[in-house]
Design a protein around this motif. Structure first.
Motif, PDB file in Angstrom:
ATOM      1  N   LYS A 114       0.839  -1.198   0.000  1.00  0.00           N
ATOM      2  CA  LYS A 114       0.000   0.000   0.000  1.00  0.00           C
ATOM      3  C   LYS A 114       0.878   1.254   0.000  1.00  0.00           C
ATOM      4  CE  LYS A 114      -3.944  -1.868   2.564  1.00  0.00           C
ATOM      5  NZ  LYS A 114      -4.764  -1.723   3.768  1.00  0.00           N
ATOM      6  N   LYS A 116       1.712   4.976   0.980  1.00  0.00           N
ATOM      7  CA  LYS A 116       1.355   5.853   2.094  1.00  0.00           C
ATOM      8  C   LYS A 116       1.836   7.290   1.863  1.00  0.00           C
ATOM      9  CE  LYS A 116       1.580   2.009   5.397  1.00  0.00           C
ATOM     10  NZ  LYS A 116       0.355   1.477   4.878  1.00  0.00           N
ATOM     11  N   GLN A 119       6.236  10.361   4.001  1.00  0.00           N
ATOM     12  CA  GLN A 119       6.110  10.252   5.461  1.00  0.00           C
ATOM     13  C   GLN A 119       7.416  10.663   6.138  1.00  0.00           C
ATOM     14  OE1 GLN A 119       3.325   9.720   6.905  1.00  0.00           O
ATOM     15  NE2 GLN A 119       2.164   9.123   5.087  1.00  0.00           N
ATOM     16  N   LYS A 123       7.186   7.656  11.327  1.00  0.00           N
ATOM     17  CA  LYS A 123       6.293   6.666  10.723  1.00  0.00           C
ATOM     18  C   LYS A 123       7.063   5.737   9.779  1.00  0.00           C
ATOM     19  CE  LYS A 123       1.997   6.304   8.032  1.00  0.00           C
ATOM     20  NZ  LYS A 123       1.154   5.569   8.963  1.00  0.00           N
ATOM     21  N   ARG A 124       7.995   6.293   9.015  1.00  0.00           N
ATOM     22  CA  ARG A 124       8.664   5.519   7.967  1.00  0.00           C
ATOM     23  C   ARG A 124       9.722   4.566   8.515  1.00  0.00           C
ATOM     24  NH1 ARG A 124      12.455   7.746   3.040  1.00  0.00           N
ATOM     25  NH2 ARG A 124      11.987   6.116   1.536  1.00  0.00           N
ATOM     26  N   GLY A 165       5.986   2.949   1.150  1.00  0.00           N
ATOM     27  CA  GLY A 165       5.073   1.996   0.524  1.00  0.00           C
ATOM     28  C   GLY A 165       5.147   2.039  -0.987  1.00  0.00           C
TER      29      GLY A 165
END
Length: 208
Positions: A114, A116, A119, A123-124, A165
Motif C-alpha cells: 500500500k 502511504k 512520510q 512513521k517511515r 510503501g
C-alpha cells in the motif's frame, strides 16, 4: 514449481477443529491460461507465459490483440512468466486453476504494498520522538544528518523522510490453510502485501 497469479479479496478468520482462530487472507487465484511457451532453443530459457483476468477487446492494443489471436485465446488483462523445467508439459490454451496448491503448502507471495505517500522518519523508520514539553522545540524532527567538517556530507542510504510503501514486497514461508478449487480461492495464513483487489503472485517457497 507451483505458480499462480491472484487478486487479493480481503482478510477473514477461520476456526480449526480444536477451536483455534486462524487469521487468513483470501486470494482469488486464477484461472490462468497458458498464452505462450518459451524454450532454450528459441528464447534462451524455459518458461510459460500465462494470462489472468478477462478484458474487453476494445481495451486491447493491436500488438497485444495479435498475441492472443495467434493462439485463438480470450483476451487477458495481465500477463506473467513463470520458469518451468519442461514447457512441453503445457499446451497453449491450457487452464491452470487454484488446485495446483493444496492445504499445508508453504508459499512466497509477492505484491505491491500500500502506498502511504511522503512520510516522516517516525512513521517511515520508527525513529523515537523528542520531548513535547519544557520548550525543547524538538518533536518529530529527524535529528543529525552526519558529522560536520568530515565527511561534510550525508552518506548514501541515510534514513530520512520520503515516499513510503508502493513497492514490490515478497513475504516468504506463508502457509496455505484451505483451497477451494470450485471458486478458485486460496486461504493463506497471515497477511500478504497490497490493498484489496491488488494483484499478487504466489510461488512455491524457496525456503523449505
Amino acid at each position: 514449481m507451483k505458480n499462480m497469479i491472484g487478486r487479493k479479496v480481503g482478510m477473514t478468520q477461520i476456526f480449526t477443529e480444536n477451536g483455534s482462530v486462524i487469521p487468513v487472507t483470501v486470494i482469488e487465484a486464477g484461472p490462468l491460461v497458458v498464452v505462450q511457451k518459451k524454450t532454450v532453443e528459441t528464447d534462451g530459457y524455459n518458461a510459460i507465459q500465462v494470462g489472468f483476468q478477462n478484458i474487453k477487446e476494445q481495451r486491447m492494443n493491436k500488438p497485444a490483440k495479435g498475441h492472443f489471436d495467434k493462439g485463438n485465446l480470450e483476451y487477458k488483462k495481465y500477463l506473467r512468466e513463470f520458469r518451468v523445467e519442461n514447457p512441453d508439459e503445457f499446451e497453449i490454451g491450457q487452464e491452470i486453476k487454484a488446485d495446483v496448491f493444496e492445504a499445508g503448502d508453504l508459499i512466497d507471495v509477492t505484491g505491491t504494498s500500500k502506498g502511504k505517500g511522503t512520510q516522516g522518519v517516525i512513521k517511515r523508520h520508527g525513529f523515537g520522538r523528542g520531548r513535547e514539553t519544557h520548550g525543547s522545540k524538538f518533536h518529530r524532527a529527524p535529528g543529525g544528518m552526519s558529522a560536520g567538517t568530515y565527511p561534510g556530507r550525508v552518506f548514501k542510504g541515510h534514513r530520512m523522510a520520503g515516499r513510503m510503501g508502493n513497492e514490490r514486497v515478497t513475504v516468504q514461508n506463508l502457509e496455505i490453510v484451505r483451497v477451494d478449487a470450485e471458486k478458485n480461492l486460496i486461504l493463506i495464513k497471515g497477511a500478504v502485501p497490497g490493498p484489496k483487489k491488488g494483484l499478487v503472485t504466489i510461488k512455491e517457497t524457496v525456503k523449505k
